[in-house]
Each structure stands twice: as structure tokens, then as C-alpha cells.
Motif scaffolding. Structure first.
Motif, PDB file in Angstrom:
ATOM      1  N   GLY A  34       8.003  96.665 -30.725  1.00  0.00           N
ATOM      2  CA  GLY A  34       8.366  97.622 -29.783  1.00  0.00           C
ATOM      3  C   GLY A  34       7.535  97.680 -28.494  1.00  0.00           C
ATOM      4  N   ASP A 295       6.484 103.432 -31.952  1.00  0.00           N
ATOM      5  CA  ASP A 295       7.465 102.213 -31.962  1.00  0.00           C
ATOM      6  C   ASP A 295       8.174 102.066 -33.261  1.00  0.00           C
ATOM      7  N   GLU A 299      12.260 102.449 -33.673  1.00  0.00           N
ATOM      8  CA  GLU A 299      12.908 101.568 -34.421  1.00  0.00           C
ATOM      9  C   GLU A 299      13.919 101.913 -35.427  1.00  0.00           C
TER      10      GLU A 299
END
Length: 478
Positions: A34, A295, A299
């Protein structure tokens, strides 16, 4: 084959890495990709590169950062401080303290997750080696559960060897900041007994680093480091932290669950956390602000076609639906103190000179009176704080023309970092003596590139008493 360790759901009432029986639960954070992870990786590698390169980069004939304890000199990017200037460290230490207070009040534990050496080396060096040799988090947990086979011994043994070598490299580079790279190489080339103190230091420091990064790991942040405990006093509802948007995420439920919030309870945020917490339980001491959970959650949100930001950087006020106030009494006070300290530090650095001058009166009588003169005797201490020989000249600007001087007439030649104490005798003829006065003693190098001044008090008897004594002597010896 042993059964893999089951997933342990964190509870903010106890430390996840300690089991109920008191044994250690080793964490294997899952890999994550990320924006924040990539940025943190680049910043970590940059910090490591700076740490490794500073002892190699020459600036002004010395390494960029060279804390030369043996010769009592500190070289910082071409600026040299002598041991007599160590009082300036006060500004550096307090500046770091107020800087950390200001950053924490404003941006939370940004230091811990992005710049702390513990996090930088653990996440970007040691755990990278571990992932390379043993695989992802699932494979590492499976390897933990496997019996000791030849392959497991090779993998685990190789990892430990690499860990120890990395620790030794870090320890040697740390020593280079104090002895220089060339001297470090000499020490490494000679027998350990020749430089036994340095050898013992490197061995102990290497062992500590190896123990920390190979075994202790996140326990340093949780158990030893006081910064996590201080954050409760440094941050407030408007400090930037990593948190979970409970308004949007609750109630949790799998995809397709009626009336469920955005959180699908996949526990991905827990799996990637390097300290083993569940950020959905609120801000906790163990959170180092690394943004791995941000992150990971983004995701997952992309995969289930939901907006990102369920776990994000925000303030507690922002998570509650309010507006973050960046300017508030806490941040203003810290910023003002930081600016005041920086201003005073700049002024203090501007007062540093390549030499030091001290004048003290010789012990005994403060002055002597003869038939002709009034005499004062001083000791002048001169220190050459530079790393080259220099010649210094002593002058008495503004002194009375009749003042006679003995000593330091031809200047003083001093070796690098040398000091000398000389006597300076000043005599004023009785016929020109008008009472005590203040005189200026100026020290300058022969080239006249700098000067340093001190004041001294020329003392003597009251002029009327001196004149009366002279008349009495004249009457006694016409």
C-alpha cells in the motif's frame, strides 16, 4: 507434525504477545502492500543509508559526524566543538525533547512508526531477511509448528547467523562514529587484545542488538520504551492518530449480512500489526503508528468494492464526526518553546570560538605596592580548541598608557587542543595611579580572524592613602 498456533484475538486488557500461562507468543506479521507501506519502506531505507554513510563522508577533513571522545572533539558536518563546548548539548537534548513533544501533540506516534531505529531496523532489515528465508506469515507459523528437521535447522540457523552478522555490522558502524572508519579498520585488523576495550564494547553491543532483533522485538516497545506511556499525556482529541471508524464499521458482519457495517471482520488489520493489537478496540499503548493496518484495510475495502478509510489517519475528534483543530494551546506552547530554544541555540553556537581564555588572580595578596609601582599578578589560561597548531596574541586594548606589562609579550604557540597557563604581571607607576580600574584582555589569533575578550580588575589601595604614605616616607627620608 505439531498443530499450528491458532489465531489469538487481541484484547486490550492484556498484552497479546503474552499467553495466559506467561509464555511468549511470537508474532509473525503478515505482508502488506500500500501507499503508506511503500513510503515507510523508502523512508526507512533512506534513514539506514544515512546511518551507514555518515562515518564515510568527509566534511572539512573529518567524517560528517565524528564524536572524537579520545581527543575531546565533536565534528558535526564541518563544525567542530571542543570538550569545553559540551554545554551546548543541553540545547540539542532539550530541542529533541520539545521537538518530540510537538510532533507527538500534532501527529501522534509518527516517530515510532516511521523513524525510530527499533522500527526501522526491525521492519526493513531483520524481518525482510526472515521473510526471504522462511516465507510469509503463514509459512513462518507452519515452520514454528514443524519438528526440528534438517531443513528447519538450516533455515533457522542461517537466519540467526545473518541476524548476528547484521548486528555486528550495526555495532561496528556505531563505534565508527566515535573512532572513525580508518581507526575502526585498524582495530579490526589487529588482535583483539590490542584494543580490548573496543572489542568488548562491540561484542556486548552486538549481543544486545542480536537479542533485541532476533527475540525481544516488539517487547522493547511494549515493556521498556516509556514513550508509549507518555503519549497519553502528550496527545489529545485533536492529535493525528491511527484509528477505526466505528460509526461506519459497526456492527461488523460478513459480506451479505443484513444491516452490517463496512467492517467484514476479516481480522486483516490484526494479522499485519507488528505489535499484535486490534486497532478496532481503540487507541492503545502498543500502537506504534506504522499504518500497516491502514494499507491492509484499504486493500480489503478495494476487494469488496467499498470506500477506503475505514481504518485511517485521523484525530479522535475526526472519528467522532467533528473537525480537527491543528492550532490549539498545546501545539502553540510546544511550538513557541521549540522556537525559543532554537533561537537561543543559534545564538549559543554563534558564540563558539576556536580558543578559550580565562583570567584569574594569582593566589595570595590581591596587589603589591612598592616605592615605585602598584602591581597585580594574574594567571592567563589559553586553550586551543582547533585541530591544528595556532599562535595567539594577548593585547590590552584601552589600557592606560602608563600601565606596564610583563609576560605574554611575544604571544603563545599552542598545539592542537593544547592549553597553556602563563603569568601576566601588570604594574602601574605610583605617579600615574588613580585607583582601581577595569581592563580588557583580548586574545586573537595571529592572522586576526577572531578575537575573544575577558575583563579583569586592577586593584590597589585608595589613592589618598597611597599619597599620604608617600608623603610620610618623604618626610622620614627628605
Amino acid at each position: 507434525m505439531k498443530t499450528p498456533v491458532p489465531f489469538v484475538r487481541p484484547n486490550r486488557d492484556f498484552v497479546t504477545t503474552i499467553r495466559e500461562d506467561g509464555s511468549r507468543l511470537f508474532l509473525h506479521p503478515a505482508d502488506v502492500r500500500g501507499l503508506f507501506t511503500q513510503a515507510r519502506r523508502w523512508s526507512g531505507w533512506l534513514l539506514i543509508a544515512i546511518y551507514l554513510s555518515l562515518p564515510w563522508i568527509p566534511v572539512g577533513g573529518h567524517p560528517a559526524v565524528f564524536l572524537d571522545i579520545a581527543d575531546r572533539r565533536f565534528h558535526l558536518f564541518g563544525f567542530t566543538l571542543a570538550f569545553q563546548d559540551t554545554w551546548l548539548m543541553f540545547f540539542g537534548i532539550t530541542g529533541l525533547g520539545f521537538g518530540l513533544f510537538f510532533i507527538t501533540a500534532l501527529l501522534g506516534r509518527l516517530w515510532c512508526g516511521w523513524a525510530c531505529p527499533q522500527t526501522v531496523f526491525l521492519e526493513h532489515v531483520y524481518r525482510r531477511v526472515e521473510r526471504w528465508l522462511e516465507g510469509d506469515a503463514v509459512r513462518r507459523r507452519q515452520l514454528d509448528a514443524q519438528p526440528w528437521t534438517a531443513l528447519k535447522i538450516i533455515r533457522r540457523g542461517g537466519k540467526q547467523v545473518i541476524f548476528f552478522v547484521l548486528s555486528a555490522v550495526i555495532a561496528h558502524l556505531f563505534l565508527a562514529y566515535y573512532v572513525s572508519i580508518t581507526e575502526l579498520w585498524t582495530m579490526m585488523s589487529d588482535a583483539p587484545a590490542t584494543h580490548w576495550a573496543a572489542f568488548v564494547f562491540v561484542f556486548i553491543f552486538t549481543s544486545i542488538l542480536y537479542f533485541n532483533f532476533a527475540w525481544f522485538r516488539e517487547q522493547l516497545c511494549i515493556v521498556i520504551c516509556p514513550y508509549g506511556r507518555l503519549q497519553s499525556a502528550l496527545i489529545d482529541d485533536h492529535s493525528l492518530v491511527i484509528g477505526y471508524d466505528a460509526t461506519r464499521g459497526e456492527p461488523r458482519g460478513k459480506l451479505g449480512t443484513p444491516d452490517a457495517g463496512a467492517c467484514i471482520d476479516c481480522n486483516r488489520c490484526v494479522q499485519v500489526c507488528p505489535t499484535g493489537i486490534d486497532i478496532r478496540q481503540g487507541l492503545q499503548l502498543e500502537c506504534i503508528g506504522c499504518a500497516a493496518c491502514v494499507d491492509a484495510c484499504d486493500e480489503v475495502m478495494d476487494k469488496v468494492h467499498r470506500p477506503q478509510g475505514l481504518v485511517r489517519y485521523d484525530s479522535l475528534a475526526g472519528f467522532a464526526g467533528g473537525r480537527t483543530r491543528w492550532l490549539r494551546p498545546r501545539t502553540i506552547v510546544y511550538a513557541v518553546l521549540l522556537m525559543v530554544g532554537a533561537t537561543v541555540a543559534v545564538w549559543a553556537l554563534s558564540t563558539v570560538r576556536p580558543a578559550n581564555l580565562a583570567i584569574t588572580r594569582l593566589t595570595g595578596a590581591p596587589y603589591f605596592v612598592t616605592d615605585d609601582v602598584v602591581r597585580n599578578q594574574f594567571l592567563v589560561r589559553i586553550v586551543n580548541k582547533t585541530d591544528h597548531a595556532a599562535r595567539f596574541v594577548i593585547t590590552l586594548p584601552g589600557a592606560p598608557a602608563a600601565l606596564m606589562r610583563t609576560g605574554l609579550d611575544e604571544g603563545v604557540e599552542l598545539a592542537p587542543l593544547a592549553e597553556d597557563v602563563r603569568s601576566l604581571v601588570l604594574q602601574m607607576p605610583r605617579s600615574h595611579y588613580e585607583g582601581g580600574f577595569v581592563l580588557t584582555v583580548r586574545l586573537a589569533d595571529e592572522a586576526g580572524t577572531f578575537s575573544l575578550e575577558r575583563t579583569a580588575q586592577f586593584v590597589g589601595p585608595d589613592k589618598e592613602l597611597l599619597d599620604e604614605d608617600a608623603r610620610e616616607k618623604k618626610e622620614q627620608h627628605p
